[in-house]
Every structure is written in C-alpha cells, then in structure tokens.
Scaffold this active site. Sequence first.
Site, PDB file in Angstrom:
ATOM      1  N   LYS A 166      64.917  15.261   2.372  1.00  9.25           N
ATOM      2  CA  LYS A 166      64.474  13.915   2.009  1.00  9.25           C
ATOM      3  C   LYS A 166      62.983  13.979   1.735  1.00  9.25           C
ATOM      4  O   LYS A 166      62.272  14.792   2.317  1.00  9.25           O
ATOM      5  CB  LYS A 166      64.750  12.917   3.142  1.00  9.25           C
ATOM      6  CG  LYS A 166      64.564  11.454   2.788  1.00  9.25           C
ATOM      7  CD  LYS A 166      65.658  10.875   1.890  1.00  9.25           C
ATOM      8  CE  LYS A 166      66.898  10.543   2.640  1.00  9.25           C
ATOM      9  NZ  LYS A 166      67.913   9.805   1.906  1.00  9.25           N
TER      10      LYS A 166
HETATM   11  N1  GLU Z   1      69.473   8.922  -1.206  1.00 11.65           N
HETATM   12  C1  GLU Z   1      70.902   8.967  -1.114  1.00 11.65           C
HETATM   13  C2  GLU Z   1      71.336   9.207   0.311  1.00 11.65           C
HETATM   14  O1  GLU Z   1      70.618   8.930   1.240  1.00 11.65           O
HETATM   15  C3  GLU Z   1      71.521   9.921  -2.115  1.00 11.65           C
HETATM   16  C4  GLU Z   1      71.108  11.350  -2.013  1.00 11.65           C
HETATM   17  C5  GLU Z   1      71.633  12.206  -3.151  1.00 11.65           C
HETATM   18  O2  GLU Z   1      72.385  11.711  -3.980  1.00 11.65           O
HETATM   19  O3  GLU Z   1      71.257  13.374  -3.169  1.00 11.65           O
HETATM   20  O4  GLU Z   1      72.438   9.619   0.582  1.00 11.65           O
END
Ligand code: GLU
Length: 421
Positions: A111
């Site tokens: 993240k």
């Molecule tokens: N930000 C989204 C999550 O927390 C999607 C992450 C992604 O698609 O890689 O799952």
Amino acid sequence: MAVEPLEWDTPLFQTAITQYEQALPHADVDAAAAARLRFPERAVMVSVPVRLDDGTWSVFPAYRVKHSSVLGPTKGGIRYDPHVSLGECAALSMWMTWKCALLRLPYGGAKGGVRCDPRQLSLAEVQRVTRRYTAEMMSVIGPQEDIPAPDMATNEQTMAWMMDTYSMQKGYAVPEIVTGKPISIGGSIFRNEATGVGVVMVVERACERLGWRLRDQRCVVQGFGKVGGIAAHDLVHRGAKVIAVSDFSGGVHASDGLDLEHVQRWVDEHGSLAGYAEADHVSNAELLELHCDVLVLAALENQLTGANAHRVNAKLIAEGANGPTSVEADTILADRGILVLPDVLTNAGGVTVSYFEWVQDLGRLFWNRNEIRARLGEKMSDAFDRVWSLSLQRDLSLRTAALVGGIREVAAALSARGIYP
Ligand code: GLU
C-alpha cells in the site's frame, strides 16, 4: 529479541498486529514464518516536491510499503489523503497480503500514498503529484515486482498518469504496471464496479447462510463513492432497500428507502450530498447508529470503536473499507451478536478484478463482462465458503477465520521456500 517500537508502529498497525495475533494460534504456522510475517518486507519513504498553480511549491511526504512478496509481486492501492503515514501504509499492506492470499491470487500485499489534501489540489496539481510520485518509486514498482491500483481519492485517471510516467521512462507502453486504468489503455471491464459489487456478493451469500432474503434487508451505506456508491446501487438493483447513505459532507436518511437515482443525480451535479432536499440529513455518527439490518462501512478506517460499537443498531456489518472496525469494537459487536463480514473478504472484489486486469494485460487478450463477472463470483463464493466453514468448525469470528485462511496460504509458501539465505 524484542525490537519494538518500530517506525510504523501506529494505532492502525497495532490493530493489524492484534488481529494477526488473534488468528495465529488457529493457523498452525511455524515459528519462523510467524515471526517474519509480523514485519513489512520493505518500506520506502520519499518526499514529492510539486509546483502549485499559483507558482508556490509544496513538498508532500509519500510512501510505499510492501508487506510480503512470498506469493508473487506485491499489490495494493495508492491513496491521497492528509492522514497517509508509514504506519497506515504498513497496516494496509499487511491486510492486502491476507486479502490476496485468501482469494488465492498470486500476490503479496502493498500500500502506498501521498500525504496531501486532494480536495485542496487542482487536477493539474494532482497530475504533477502523481507523475513525481511515480518517478520516485520507479525502482521499487514493476509488473513483476509491485503493481499499484486506485485507493482513496485516486482513480482511473491517476492510474493512467502512473502508467504513462512509467512507460515513458521505459520507452514503451507497459499497461501491466498498474490496474484500475481506463479501458482505452488496457484497463479491465468491470474493474470500476468490482469492489462494490463484490461487497454485495458477500452480503448476499451471508444472507443465504443466515436464512434471510436480500430483498427484505434495510441497508445503511457509509460512503457514496467508488465502493459505497456502487454497493448501494447494486443492493437496490437486487431488491434490498437502502435507507441511508453518506459522504464527506454527512448523510441522508429516508426510512422508506432513498431514491438512489435521484440522490446520484444530485451528487453528480453538486459534488456532494450537502443540500439534498428529499431526505433527512444525519451526521456521520448518527448514520452509524441508525436502525437497519445491514450496515455497509465503505468510507474510512476506524469508524466503529469502543466508543460507539454498543450503539450500533444493525444485524450484519459489511466492511467495504479497509480497517473500519477497531479490535475493541469487534469484541463489543461479537458480544452483542452482530456479525461482521471482514474487509479482507468483503472488499476483495477490487483486487480480484485487478488480478484479472493484470492477467489480461500480460496476455494481451481481453475478456468480456460476463466472463469477468462470473469469474469474480466464483472467486468470492469460494473464499466466502472457506471462511464461513472455518468459522463454524473452529468457532471463530469471521474476521479471524478470514485471516487464518490468508495467513495459512502465505505461511505454507514461506515454509516451502524457506527464509533466505
Ligand atoms: N485499493 C484496493 C484495496 O484496498 C484495491 C487494490 C488493488 O486492486 O490492487 O483492496
């Protein structure tokens, strides 16, 4: 040897660690793997200098944290928010690891984000933030290494700028560097709706197991954006009643059910729910305490805490956001018999279709909507069924069962590979 506190050791990271520790005794993980997985593998912090439209400069702290690369490249969103920090990214990256593993996607968790207030920035400024952030992260992202995606306040356009910046450095188009892109540059059909629709798939499956009919449920949805907005519309589409929704400006409530198309038109025209005249206005705190059957949390982390969990009036809670329920709130809700459908399962539709997007990009072969929706349905049902059965077999909360499911996959791979050297 204890070496804590660590730089990422914030309250949200403590939540992630406490949940991990609650799951570990049920996951049969060897000691080396258990110790290793408490830590993110790599945390990168940069500062992003950006010229603002008025000619002045701002420098924004920015991060990318990779929790585990055991199962494959790391995967996870990029958020633009004033609260982005190393600890927040570390916690969210750990949840991404369990989420990907639970869904049996060949990814670990990551993240990242930029600590800024996107509402104060123009589109041109956001573009400059995005391009400089991508340039700063060139050496740690890559289609086989780490694949960003949208998260809070980032979207298809942000991903297009990231893809372009990365591709310009490489000298050729690299669509597989990010997911959640526009379809015109290799994005996937259905990625936009995937998280919200996935939330409803999980709610529907839970209702089936509980002997309830989705169409009898009265729902409250916190958040009216990419996740909550889509989930609210899909709930109505499937016959349920949505009696309240909210956004950053507050909530609207109509006990007979909202006319969501009408609400949507208002938001599209005015930018938020503020001023919507066809329903009562409620504060965010009041919205969380409304009488309903299903409460969908699709806004921010840490929304249900020890301070308000005893006032929640729902029967079922669905976590569309990451980390919306604190450890204390989990205990209170469990004692009150309120079931929580945990984030790592409930919002996994997004990363699952991200995985489909990456596979399509790598193969340069694109699937149709029915194919994608059906494959998403299969993945979500399979994960749901494993979580539900484990929770019954071992008498665990759904959250602990979901984490056990994810942790076991990663730990088995880590034990098979061994810890280098
Ligand atoms: N930000 C989204 C999550 O927390 C999607 C992450 C992604 O698609 O890689 O799952």
